[in-house]
Design a protein around this motif. Structure first.
Motif, PDB file in Angstrom:
ATOM      1  N   THR A 166       0.855  -1.174   0.000  1.00 57.92           N
ATOM      2  CA  THR A 166       0.000   0.000   0.000  1.00 57.92           C
ATOM      3  C   THR A 166       0.892   1.225   0.000  1.00 57.92           C
ATOM      4  N   ILE A 167       0.416   2.309  -0.583  1.00 58.53           N
ATOM      5  CA  ILE A 167       1.180   3.553  -0.655  1.00 58.53           C
ATOM      6  C   ILE A 167       0.400   4.648   0.054  1.00 58.53           C
ATOM      7  N   GLY A 168       1.046   5.285   1.022  1.00 59.30           N
ATOM      8  CA  GLY A 168       0.457   6.427   1.698  1.00 59.30           C
ATOM      9  C   GLY A 168       1.103   7.706   1.189  1.00 59.30           C
ATOM     10  N   VAL A 169       0.299   8.626   0.675  1.00 59.61           N
ATOM     11  CA  VAL A 169       0.804   9.885   0.134  1.00 59.61           C
ATOM     12  C   VAL A 169       0.499  10.995   1.141  1.00 59.61           C
ATOM     13  N   LEU A 185      -0.260   2.699  12.370  1.00 60.78           N
ATOM     14  CA  LEU A 185      -0.679   2.210  11.055  1.00 60.78           C
ATOM     15  C   LEU A 185       0.425   2.461  10.027  1.00 60.78           C
ATOM     16  N   ARG A 186       1.035   3.625  10.078  1.00 57.36           N
ATOM     17  CA  ARG A 186       2.113   3.940   9.145  1.00 57.36           C
ATOM     18  C   ARG A 186       3.264   2.945   9.282  1.00 57.36           C
ATOM     19  N   ALA A 187       3.648   2.641  10.512  1.00 50.11           N
ATOM     20  CA  ALA A 187       4.738   1.686  10.727  1.00 50.11           C
ATOM     21  C   ALA A 187       4.390   0.320  10.151  1.00 50.11           C
ATOM     22  N   GLU A 188       3.137  -0.088  10.278  1.00 50.29           N
ATOM     23  CA  GLU A 188       2.704  -1.374   9.714  1.00 50.29           C
ATOM     24  C   GLU A 188       2.731  -1.326   8.191  1.00 50.29           C
ATOM     25  N   MET A 189       2.315  -0.206   7.625  1.00 48.95           N
ATOM     26  CA  MET A 189       2.323  -0.052   6.172  1.00 48.95           C
ATOM     27  C   MET A 189       3.732  -0.153   5.601  1.00 48.95           C
ATOM     28  N   GLU A 190       4.697   0.388   6.314  1.00 50.09           N
ATOM     29  CA  GLU A 190       6.067   0.432   5.815  1.00 50.09           C
ATOM     30  C   GLU A 190       6.733  -0.933   5.767  1.00 50.09           C
ATOM     31  N   THR A 192       5.401  -3.585   4.206  1.00 54.71           N
ATOM     32  CA  THR A 192       5.148  -4.144   2.870  1.00 54.71           C
ATOM     33  C   THR A 192       4.871  -3.053   1.831  1.00 54.71           C
ATOM     34  N   GLY A 193       4.818  -1.815   2.252  1.00 56.88           N
ATOM     35  CA  GLY A 193       4.494  -0.727   1.335  1.00 56.88           C
ATOM     36  C   GLY A 193       5.357   0.485   1.610  1.00 56.88           C
ATOM     37  N   ALA A 194       4.942   1.630   1.097  1.00 62.64           N
ATOM     38  CA  ALA A 194       5.752   2.842   1.193  1.00 62.64           C
ATOM     39  C   ALA A 194       4.897   4.038   1.581  1.00 62.64           C
ATOM     40  N   VAL A 195       5.552   5.005   2.219  1.00 59.03           N
ATOM     41  CA  VAL A 195       4.948   6.292   2.533  1.00 59.03           C
ATOM     42  C   VAL A 195       5.796   7.354   1.850  1.00 59.03           C
ATOM     43  N   ILE A 196       5.168   8.281   1.141  1.00 66.01           N
ATOM     44  CA  ILE A 196       5.911   9.276   0.371  1.00 66.01           C
ATOM     45  C   ILE A 196       5.399  10.681   0.641  1.00 66.01           C
ATOM     46  N   SER A 197       6.279  11.647   0.391  1.00 65.20           N
ATOM     47  CA  SER A 197       5.908  13.057   0.481  1.00 65.20           C
ATOM     48  C   SER A 197       6.799  13.839  -0.473  1.00 65.20           C
ATOM     49  N   GLU A 198       6.269  14.910  -1.033  1.00 67.48           N
ATOM     50  CA  GLU A 198       7.088  15.783  -1.869  1.00 67.48           C
ATOM     51  C   GLU A 198       7.572  17.002  -1.085  1.00 67.48           C
ATOM     52  N   PHE A 199       7.164  17.118   0.191  1.00 66.42           N
ATOM     53  CA  PHE A 199       7.459  18.307   0.980  1.00 66.42           C
ATOM     54  C   PHE A 199       8.716  18.100   1.827  1.00 66.42           C
ATOM     55  N   PHE A 200       9.546  19.112   1.893  1.00 69.57           N
ATOM     56  CA  PHE A 200      10.852  19.006   2.542  1.00 69.57           C
ATOM     57  C   PHE A 200      10.713  18.697   4.038  1.00 69.57           C
TER      58      PHE A 200
END
Length: 361
Positions: A166-169, A185-190, A192-200
């Protein structure tokens, strides 16, 4: 000055939302080439005045940010990296840099579906998101959403429970989780999946950034599934991006008296979305089969008919006929005629009728 610093510099120049990114790179090819052109060429035809005002910044000032990302185990993923999502490269405002945590392989998953909806859903919406999300995840679809409260979280949970990517944006920098209650939840997602951001990282969160990130949810998705949405909402903003990028939009129908379903019902009424009541139709559109569904077995080849059955088949018509007349016409005795007719019934070529009569099927 590393290539990563040049890409960070370009992301800073373009600013949040990365307007004109693709047009600029179509001319210069890379962030370093853009930097090398500063002072030698006039870039005002490709950039806004605000963007041009930032061109004089030295890329070397971003070295500490690159080092900070290493310390926090966040990947600085540039458009030149093979793990950069290929689905984003086609949009005009693709971010030159993504900050990522987790498993980067999810970013180029074979099949992706964005699942979005209200932050304050009804029980019906929660059940729909969980059920459809589970079906998609169990079939190997990577679910994309915004890691927000409500239906975003339900989509990510469905993927985590199925052990699927799963991808969290994020609408915040990569070093923040909003809401904070989704840290676990984010830690669980990471895993098998990824969390992304374009913000510094290190910057404060801005309200407008949540709308900017919606374009990435839409662009990363092969199809967008809207579970519940009000007519004026961030969810409908994401739908607008999906339509702009040519992504298929699906919507779950809702109650006619529910404000939280007014947006999805309007999408269906206007023909802007296809109705989804389960994951099956969406999976079929993606060319996938639901988990546990086996492909239909090819029909078995029927055994050849006996000589008696072939003779009897030549006598049968759509009009029922008594056994005695069929036997006489085929040259078979009564026993042989009955056996031939039973063989034809099993083969689906004859039908027994009332009064001991038979006809061709």
């Amino acid at each position: 000055m590393t290539d990563a610093c040049c890409w960070l510099w370009l992301a800073y120049v373009l600013g949040p939302g990365a307007a004109h990114c693709r047009s600029l790179l179509e001319v210069y090819g890379s962030a370093r080439e853009v930097f090398d052109a500063v002072g030698r060429e006039d870039l005002s035809g490709l950039l806004t005045p605000g963007q041009c005002s930032r061109l004089s910044t030295d890329p070397a000032v971003f070295a500490p940010m690159e080092a900070r990302c290493v310390r926090m185990d966040a990947q600085v993923l540039t458009m030149a990296d093979p793990d950069y999502p290929s689905r984003l490269k086609d949009i005009e405002d693709a971010p030159p840099v993504l900050f990522c945590t987790g498993d980067l392989s999810a970013l180029n998953a074979g099949h992706t579906v964005g699942m979005i909806g209200s932050r304050r859903p009804s029980a019906y919406g929660v059940e729909a998101a969980a059920g459809i999300g589970r079906q998609l995840a169990e079939a190997g679809v990577c679910l994309v959403s915004g890691l927000a409260d409500g239906l975003d979280s339900e989509a990510h949970k469905a993927a985590v429970n199925a052990g699927a990517p799963t991808i969290g944006v994020l609408g915040t920098p990569i070093d923040q989780t909003y809401p904070a209650s989704n840290r676990r939840l984010r830690a669980e997602m990471e895993q098998t999946g990824a969390v992304i951001s374009e913000f510094f990282p290190g910057e404060s969160a801005q309200k407008g950034n949540f709308l900017l990130r919606n374009r990435l949810i839409a662009a990363l998705s092969d199809a967008l599934c809207v579970v519940e949405a009000r007519e004026k909402s961030g969810t409908m903003n994401t739908v607008g991006y999906a339509e702009r990028y040519g992504r298929a939009v699906w919507a779950v129908p809702g109650g006619i008296f529910s404000e939280v379903c007014a947006g999805t019902n309007r999408l269906l009424a206007e023909g802007r979305a296809r109705m989804v009541t389960g994951g099956g139709a969406l999976l079929e559109a993606l060319g996938l089969a639901p988990q546990g569904t086996k492909p239909a077995a090819p029909p078995k080849k029927a055994p050849p008919l006996s000589a008696g059955a072939q003779a009897m088949l030549g006598r049968l018509t759509q009009t029922p006929c008594p056994l005695e007349a069929l036997a006489a016409g085929s040259g078979l005795d009564a026993g042989g005629a009955l056996a031939a007719l039973l063989e034809l019934e099993v083969a689906g070529l004859a039908v027994g009728c009332a009064g001991g009569q038979f006809r061709r099927k």
